[in-house]
Design a protein around this motif. Structure first.
Motif, PDB file in Angstrom:
ATOM      1  N   SER A   1      15.279  29.327   4.300  1.00 10.87           N
ATOM      2  CA  SER A   1      15.437  28.771   5.361  1.00 10.87           C
ATOM      3  C   SER A   1      14.998  27.274   4.831  1.00 10.87           C
ATOM      4  CB  SER A   1      14.670  29.093   6.769  1.00 10.87           C
ATOM      5  OG  SER A   1      13.808  29.294   5.686  1.00 10.87           O
ATOM      6  N   PHE A   2      13.669  27.130   3.997  1.00  3.92           N
ATOM      7  CA  PHE A   2      14.673  25.922   3.656  1.00  3.92           C
ATOM      8  C   PHE A   2      15.530  25.393   2.381  1.00  3.92           C
ATOM      9  CE2 PHE A   2       9.509  27.186   4.230  1.00  3.92           C
ATOM     10  CZ  PHE A   2       8.977  26.292   4.497  1.00  3.92           C
ATOM     11  N   TRP A   3      16.448  26.662   2.215  1.00  4.13           N
ATOM     12  CA  TRP A   3      17.193  25.913   1.128  1.00  4.13           C
ATOM     13  C   TRP A   3      18.248  25.436   2.000  1.00  4.13           C
ATOM     14  CZ3 TRP A   3      21.450  28.292   1.131  1.00  4.13           C
ATOM     15  CH2 TRP A   3      22.427  28.239   0.251  1.00  4.13           C
ATOM     16  N   ALA A   4      18.062  26.285   3.751  1.00  3.47           N
ATOM     17  CA  ALA A   4      19.042  25.844   3.665  1.00  3.47           C
ATOM     18  C   ALA A   4      18.880  24.389   4.515  1.00  3.47           C
ATOM     19  CB  ALA A   4      19.447  26.938   4.641  1.00  3.47           C
ATOM     20  N   GLY A   5      18.282  24.107   4.715  1.00  2.00           N
ATOM     21  CA  GLY A   5      18.029  22.939   5.221  1.00  2.00           C
ATOM     22  C   GLY A   5      18.355  22.397   7.005  1.00  2.00           C
ATOM     23  N   PHE A   6      18.934  21.492   7.227  1.00  3.13           N
ATOM     24  CA  PHE A   6      19.058  21.835   8.604  1.00  3.13           C
ATOM     25  C   PHE A   6      17.933  21.132   9.047  1.00  3.13           C
ATOM     26  CE2 PHE A   6      21.737  25.535   8.067  1.00  3.13           C
ATOM     27  CZ  PHE A   6      22.982  24.957   8.774  1.00  3.13           C
ATOM     28  N   LYS A   7      18.748  20.476  10.658  1.00  2.00           N
ATOM     29  CA  LYS A   7      17.111  19.510  11.192  1.00  2.00           C
ATOM     30  C   LYS A   7      15.907  20.818  11.910  1.00  2.00           C
ATOM     31  CE  LYS A   7      16.448  16.922  15.370  1.00  2.00           C
ATOM     32  NZ  LYS A   7      16.493  16.186  16.596  1.00  2.00           N
ATOM     33  N   THR A   8      14.531  20.414  10.696  1.00  2.00           N
ATOM     34  CA  THR A   8      13.853  21.769  11.135  1.00  2.00           C
ATOM     35  C   THR A   8      12.315  20.955  11.676  1.00  2.00           C
ATOM     36  OG1 THR A   8      14.534  22.445   9.078  1.00  2.00           O
ATOM     37  CG2 THR A   8      12.111  22.903   9.317  1.00  2.00           C
ATOM     38  N   ALA A   9      11.858  22.082  12.526  1.00  2.00           N
ATOM     39  CA  ALA A   9      10.208  21.468  12.843  1.00  2.00           C
ATOM     40  C   ALA A   9       9.624  21.958  12.678  1.00  2.00           C
ATOM     41  CB  ALA A   9      10.827  21.341  14.457  1.00  2.00           C
ATOM     42  N   THR A  10       8.530  22.490  12.841  1.00  3.71           N
ATOM     43  CA  THR A  10       7.121  23.464  12.037  1.00  3.71           C
ATOM     44  C   THR A  10       6.294  23.860  14.259  1.00  3.71           C
ATOM     45  OG1 THR A  10       7.312  22.040   9.975  1.00  3.71           O
ATOM     46  CG2 THR A  10       5.648  23.885   9.633  1.00  3.71           C
ATOM     47  N   VAL A  11       5.941  25.216  13.997  1.00  4.54           N
ATOM     48  CA  VAL A  11       4.847  24.982  14.252  1.00  4.54           C
ATOM     49  C   VAL A  11       3.911  26.139  13.616  1.00  4.54           C
ATOM     50  CG1 VAL A  11       5.980  25.195  16.411  1.00  4.54           C
ATOM     51  CG2 VAL A  11       5.574  27.578  15.082  1.00  4.54           C
ATOM     52  N   GLU A  12       2.243  25.664  13.609  1.00  3.85           N
ATOM     53  CA  GLU A  12       1.554  26.200  13.311  1.00  3.85           C
ATOM     54  C   GLU A  12       0.210  27.160  13.917  1.00  3.85           C
ATOM     55  OE1 GLU A  12      -2.043  24.499  11.560  1.00  3.85           O
ATOM     56  OE2 GLU A  12      -0.506  22.752  10.617  1.00  3.85           O
ATOM     57  N   PHE A  13       0.277  28.026  13.255  1.00  4.31           N
ATOM     58  CA  PHE A  13       0.020  29.599  14.262  1.00  4.31           C
ATOM     59  C   PHE A  13      -1.512  29.868  13.114  1.00  4.31           C
ATOM     60  CE2 PHE A  13       2.736  31.215  11.856  1.00  4.31           C
ATOM     61  CZ  PHE A  13       2.637  32.629  11.055  1.00  4.31           C
ATOM     62  N   GLU A  14      -2.093  30.774  13.815  1.00  8.27           N
ATOM     63  CA  GLU A  14      -3.176  31.627  13.427  1.00  8.27           C
ATOM     64  C   GLU A  14      -3.091  32.521  13.165  1.00  8.27           C
ATOM     65  OE1 GLU A  14      -6.329  30.713  11.418  1.00  8.27           O
ATOM     66  OE2 GLU A  14      -6.442  29.833  13.459  1.00  8.27           O
ATOM     67  N   VAL A  15      -3.306  33.583  11.717  1.00  3.27           N
ATOM     68  CA  VAL A  15      -2.737  34.821  11.547  1.00  3.27           C
ATOM     69  C   VAL A  15      -3.364  35.464  12.477  1.00  3.27           C
ATOM     70  CG1 VAL A  15      -2.497  36.164   9.366  1.00  3.27           C
ATOM     71  CG2 VAL A  15      -1.812  34.092   9.402  1.00  3.27           C
ATOM     72  N   ALA A  16      -2.908  36.902  13.228  1.00  5.89           N
ATOM     73  CA  ALA A  16      -4.422  37.201  13.466  1.00  5.89           C
ATOM     74  C   ALA A  16      -4.751  38.635  12.340  1.00  5.89           C
ATOM     75  CB  ALA A  16      -3.475  38.409  15.035  1.00  5.89           C
ATOM     76  N   PRO A  17      -5.502  39.767  12.701  1.00  9.08           N
ATOM     77  CA  PRO A  17      -5.602  40.792  12.071  1.00  9.08           C
ATOM     78  C   PRO A  17      -4.356  41.699  12.300  1.00  9.08           C
ATOM     79  CG  PRO A  17      -7.421  40.425  13.586  1.00  9.08           C
ATOM     80  CD  PRO A  17      -7.004  39.186  13.911  1.00  9.08           C
ATOM     81  N   ARG A  18      -4.623  42.482  11.368  1.00 11.19           N
ATOM     82  CA  ARG A  18      -3.934  43.461  12.172  1.00 11.19           C
ATOM     83  C   ARG A  18      -4.005  44.440  13.374  1.00 11.19           C
ATOM     84  NH1 ARG A  18       0.051  47.634  10.027  1.00 11.19           N
ATOM     85  NH2 ARG A  18       1.548  46.166   8.409  1.00 11.19           N
ATOM     86  N   VAL A  19      -3.229  44.985  14.152  1.00  9.25           N
ATOM     87  CA  VAL A  19      -3.461  45.896  15.228  1.00  9.25           C
ATOM     88  C   VAL A  19      -3.699  46.791  15.189  1.00  9.25           C
ATOM     89  CG1 VAL A  19      -2.472  47.327  17.653  1.00  9.25           C
ATOM     90  CG2 VAL A  19      -1.679  44.366  16.958  1.00  9.25           C
ATOM     91  N   GLY A  20      -2.916  47.590  13.999  1.00 14.30           N
ATOM     92  CA  GLY A  20      -2.994  48.832  13.461  1.00 14.30           C
ATOM     93  C   GLY A  20      -2.647  49.620  12.371  1.00 14.30           C
ATOM     94  N   GLY A  21      -2.964  50.322  11.572  1.00 18.86           N
ATOM     95  CA  GLY A  21      -2.941  50.908  10.370  1.00 18.86           C
ATOM     96  C   GLY A  21      -2.781  49.318   9.001  1.00 18.86           C
ATOM     97  N   ALA A  22      -2.264  50.443   8.188  1.00 24.53           N
ATOM     98  CA  ALA A  22      -2.818  48.717   7.191  1.00 24.53           C
ATOM     99  C   ALA A  22      -1.519  48.562   6.035  1.00 24.53           C
ATOM    100  CB  ALA A  22      -3.473  49.920   6.074  1.00 24.53           C
TER     101      ALA A  22
END
Ligand code: UDP
Ligand code: MG
Length: 314
Positions: free
Chosen positions: A181-202
């Motif tokens: 998606s970086f390689w493809a270019g186009f008009k790009t925006a970024t949103v930050e998010f906090e990685v949550a722990p996995r709900v279940g499983g490994a």
């Protein structure tokens, strides 16, 4: 009315699937976004696909496909993008480590005209020290190769229909979605998010799997390792010129018998360098071979839609 497709690769996610489908549809319905959820069962050995089918029976906005075996997350993402009908597509994980609310943010940015919205991890979450070190080194390489800072990038992103079509038409099989998606270019925006722990499983990533993934992604974006071979050869050539002169001088002075250690060391160094270089070249040859065979990247064994029509027939 614009449609949002959410692509969700799922491999042995029976613990998370229903929760994920519920959570995503709740959030998107509340935000008033017309959506479809596309689950791609990556050859799970548990009840993942059965659950996808049940969920699609309950909620008409949910559909899914199932691979004949495990083809990997990359293949699952691209299968999902092929299936998607939306004007914008979001790729997210089934374990809900990427918060569903962020999708609404991404959608708003898309409505403002951004064609690629990158999800950026504000922290890398919990991981082992060694894992963190390798991840950082890997991203340093790949950032250089793509020419963008990918340090906190993720597979969590929104792509406009135009970008999805570009990716769907790539002919290469061994892809690296995160960087493409970086390689493809186009008009790009970024949103930050906090990685949550996995709900279940490994997590499904073992150390070997990660290493192979890293090597495959680096070589899919850069031929720098091949240039390292040339560099190595040049350095050895310079050394050999110096040593050559020394050897000749010794020879003409009549003291040429000594220096056996040098011979052994040289053999070892050069032998090692040649084998490593062949390995690097061989790796690229192997990649060419894989691409030339051009086998399909995945095989779809089941589709929820087809099963629905069969049910009607019966
Ligand atoms: N996944 C997949 N095929 C695989 C491995 C993983 O489709 O071979 C999916 C998995 O179901 C999940 C997502 O990719 O939705 C991320 O996997 P995981 O949570 O194991 O990776 P991590 O979050 O640790 O990077
Ligand atoms: Mg995860």
């Amino acid at each position: 009315m614009n449609l949002l497709s959410v692509v969700i690769p799922a491999y042995n996610e029976e613990k998370n699937l229903i929760v994920a489908a519920q959570r995503l549809s709740d959030v998107l319905t509340a935000a008033g976004i017309p959506y479809e959820l596309i689950f791609v069962d990556d050859g799970s050995r548990d009840a993942t696909y059965t659950l996808i089918r049940e969920e699609s029976g309950r909620n008409p906005a949910v559909r899914g496909v199932s691979f004949s075996r495990n083809f990997g997350k990359e293949a699952a993402i691209f299968a999902g993008l092929k299936e998607a009908k939306g004007d914008a597509c979001v790729v997210t994980d089934c374990d809900m480590q990427f918060p569903a609310e962020v999708i609404v943010e991404m959608w708003k940015l898309w409505e403002q005209g951004y064609q690629v919205v990158e999800g950026k991890k504000s922290s890398r979450g919990k991981e082992r020290a060694a894992h963190g070190f390798f991840a950082r080194t890997f991203y340093k390489f790949i950032s250089k190769a793509v020419g963008m800072d990918m340090q906190s990038s993720s597979d969590f992103k929104l792509l406009d229909r135009q970008v999805v079509d570009v990716l769907n038409n790539l002919r290469e099989r061994d892809t690296f979605f995160r960087a493409l998606s970086f390689w493809a270019g186009f008009k790009t925006a970024t949103v930050e998010f906090e990685v949550a722990p996995r709900v279940g499983g490994a997590s499904k990533w073992s150390f070997t799997k990660l290493t192979r993934y890293a090597i495959s992604n680096i070589t899919s974006f850069t031929t720098a390792p091949l240039r390292v071979v040339t560099l190595l050869g040049t350095v050895l050539l310079i050394c050999s010129a110096v040593l050559g002169v020394q050897t000749l001088v010794h020879f003409f002075m009549g003291e040429a018998v000594e220096g056996f250690t040098t011979v052994i060391l040289l053999l070892l160094v050069i032998g090692g360098a040649i084998m490593v270089s062949l390995g690097i070249i061989g790796h690229y040859v192997g990649r060419i071979y894989d691409e030339v065979k051009s086998r399909p990247r995945y095989i779809i064994a089941h589709r929820t839609e087809e099963e629905k029509t069969h049910a009607v027939d019966a």
